[in-house]
Design an enzyme around this catalytic site. Structure first.
Site, PDB file in Angstrom:
ATOM      1  N   ARG A 153      -8.247  -1.805  -9.289  1.00  0.00           N
ATOM      2  CA  ARG A 153      -9.107  -0.683  -9.670  1.00  0.00           C
ATOM      3  C   ARG A 153     -10.007  -0.997 -10.870  1.00  0.00           C
ATOM      4  NH1 ARG A 153      -4.939   3.889 -10.543  1.00  0.00           N
ATOM      5  NH2 ARG A 153      -3.671   2.090 -11.141  1.00  0.00           N
ATOM      6  N   CYS A 213       0.835  -1.203   0.000  1.00  0.00           N
ATOM      7  CA  CYS A 213       0.000   0.000   0.000  1.00  0.00           C
ATOM      8  C   CYS A 213       0.871   1.255   0.000  1.00  0.00           C
ATOM      9  CB  CYS A 213      -0.926   0.013   1.210  1.00  0.00           C
ATOM     10  SG  CYS A 213      -1.957   1.501   1.277  1.00  0.00           S
ATOM     11  N   ASN A 229       0.057  -7.820 -10.786  1.00  0.00           N
ATOM     12  CA  ASN A 229      -0.960  -6.830 -10.463  1.00  0.00           C
ATOM     13  C   ASN A 229      -0.528  -5.467 -10.998  1.00  0.00           C
ATOM     14  OD1 ASN A 229      -1.734  -4.878  -7.624  1.00  0.00           O
ATOM     15  ND2 ASN A 229      -3.283  -5.651  -9.000  1.00  0.00           N
ATOM     16  N   GLY A 230      -1.516  -4.716 -11.501  1.00  0.00           N
ATOM     17  CA  GLY A 230      -1.229  -3.363 -11.955  1.00  0.00           C
ATOM     18  C   GLY A 230      -1.742  -3.073 -13.350  1.00  0.00           C
ATOM     19  N   ASP A 231      -2.723  -2.197 -13.468  1.00  0.00           N
ATOM     20  CA  ASP A 231      -3.257  -1.739 -14.759  1.00  0.00           C
ATOM     21  C   ASP A 231      -3.897  -2.849 -15.590  1.00  0.00           C
ATOM     22  OD1 ASP A 231      -2.363   0.745 -14.081  1.00  0.00           O
ATOM     23  OD2 ASP A 231      -0.659   0.773 -15.471  1.00  0.00           O
TER      24      ASP A 231
END
Length: 341
Positions: A228, A101, A203-205
Site C-alpha cells: 500500500r 489475501c 511485508n506489512g506497513d
C-alpha cells in the site's frame, strides 16, 4: 541475495501483488523507480483455467518488467496445478502462490489467507505446484488465521520442505485484515530459525525509507515487499534505495515533478484501457497518493479530481493545483526545475 537463479542486490525491495493496482503500467513505473522485482495482480486459478479474458490478460507482461512473478490463488489443488501450468507458458521468472489475501470474497471461500485454516491443503497445493512446473515457486502468506492460531513459524519450515524458493510473510493475521500494526516479531523468528535456508521477504506497513531500513536491521530479512505504501507513489522505491545506500534522504524534487509522474501514470492507463476506464482505474492512486496530503483545504479539489470523467477535465484540475496551493507548495517542497520527460 538469490531467489532460485535470480540474483538481487543487497537489501532488495519488491512491489507487492495488489488487485486493481499492480497492472502493467504501474509495474513498469515501479521498475523505472528501482523496484527490484514486481508481481502481477493476484489471479484466480478458477477463472484462469476457464479462460476468462480479463483474467488471462493479467498474466501478460513486458520484457522490461523482469524479474516478474505471476501470483495465483485458489483452494483446489487440481485447479491450482492447472493454473500454474498456464502461467508457466507465459514465462515469468517466478510463480507465486497467494495464501495471504484476507478479503472476504477470497478468504471466505477458503483461498488466500483462508488457507491458514486448512494448512494441510495449503501444503498439498504448494507441493503439487512445485512438482508440476519447471519455474521457481514462491509463497506469500500471513502469520495465521487469528491471534489464537499464529502458525507461521512451523508452517514456514513445512512450506520450505515442499520445495519453494522464497517465502513472503505479511505481519498480520487474516482476522486483522489491514487493521492494527503489522507484527514483524514472528517474521524475525522465521528468519532466525536455523532450519530455514530460503530467502524470507517481509511485508506489512513499510511506508518510508526509515521503516525499510529499520525492518532490515531488526529482522534480518532478505528482502522487503512494499504494498500500500507504493499506491500513488511509485517513486518510493527510488527514495528507499537512496536512503539504504547513503543513509540520508534523497533531495526532494519539485511538486511539478511528482505531479507529472501521476499524470504520466494516468495517461498510460487511458492509453491501455480507454478514457473512462483508464480514469476510473487511476482514482485509487489519486486518492491514496501522499503528494496531496497536508495541503490545507484540499478536499474540494480532491473530490473534483475523483469525479472527473475526461482526461482534459482531470488534467485541468491537476494543472491548477500548483497555482491554487502555491503558498503551501513553496513552503513544503525544494524548488527544482527537473520535470518528467
Amino acid at each position: 541475495m538469490k531467489i532460485g537463479n535470480l540474483e538481487f542486490p543487497e537489501r532488495p525491495v519488491f512491489l507487492a501483488p495488489m488487485e486493481d493496482v499492480t497492472d502493467i503500467g504501474f509495474r513498469l513505473l515501479c521498475r523505472q523507480f528501482g523496484a527490484d522485482m514486481v508481481y502481477t495482480e493476484f489471479i484466480s486459478s478458477d477463472a484462469l483455467i476457464r479462460e476468462i479474458k480479463k483474467t488471462k490478460r493479467k498474466i501478460l507482461f513486458s520484457e522490461e518488467e523482469r524479474p516478474i512473478g505471476i501470483q495465483i490463488y485458489g483452494c483446489d489443488p487440481d485447479t491450482m496445478v492447472e493454473a500454474a501450468k498456464i502461467c508457466e507458458e507465459a514465462d515469468p521468472d517466478i510463480i507465486d502462490i497467494n495464501f495471504g489475501c484476507p478479503v472476504r470474497k477470497i478468504a471466505g471461500k477458503g483461498a488466500g489467507s483462508g488457507m491458514m485454516r486448512t494448512p494441510d491443503i495449503m501444503l498439498e497445493i504448494t507441493e503439487r505446484v512445485v512438482k508440476a512446473v519447471n519455474k521457481p515457486v514462491s509463497v506469500k502468506t500471513r502469520l495465521g488465521w487469528d491471534d489464537n492460531s499464529k502458525i507461521i513459524v512451523p508452517l514456514a519450515e513445512q512450506l520450505q520442505d515442499c520445495g519453494i524458493v522464497a517465502l513472503t510473510i505479511h505481519g498480520r493475521t487474516r482476522s486483522q485484515m489491514y487493521k492494527g500494526d503489522a507484527d514483524w516479531s514472528l517474521i524475525r523468528e522465521v528468519k532466525n530459525n536455523p532450519r530455514m535456508h530460503i530467502p524470507i521477504i517481509g511485508n506489512g506497513d513499510v511506508t518510508s525509507p526509515e521503516i525499510t531500513k529499520q525492518r532490515f536491521e531488526e529482522t534480518g530479512v532478505d528482502a522487503i515487499m512494499i504494498g500500500r505504501g507504493s499506491i500513488g507513489a511509485p517513486w518510493i522505491f527510488e527514495e528507499i534505495k537512496y536512503f539504504l545506500e547513503k543513509g540520508e534522504h534523497m533531495p526532494m524534487k519539485s511538486f511539478s515533478w511528482y505531479l507529472n509522474v501521476l499524470k504520466q501514470h494516468v495517461q498510460e492507463s487511458v492509453n491501455r484501457l480507454d478514457e473512462m476506464r483508464g480514469i476510473l482505474h487511476m482514482r485509487r492512486h489519486l486518492a491514496a497518493t501522499p503528494l496531496f496530503k497536508g495541503i490545507p483545504d484540499f478536499k474540494s479539489t480532491r473530490i473534483a479530481m475523483l469525479r472527473a470523467n475526461t482526461l482534459e477535465e482531470l488534467f485541468s484540475i491537476m494543472d491548477e493545483i500548483p497555482v491554487k496551493y502555491e503558498d503551501y507548495i513553496q513552503s513544503s517542497f525544494v524548488k527544482s526545475e527537473e520535470l518528467m520527460v
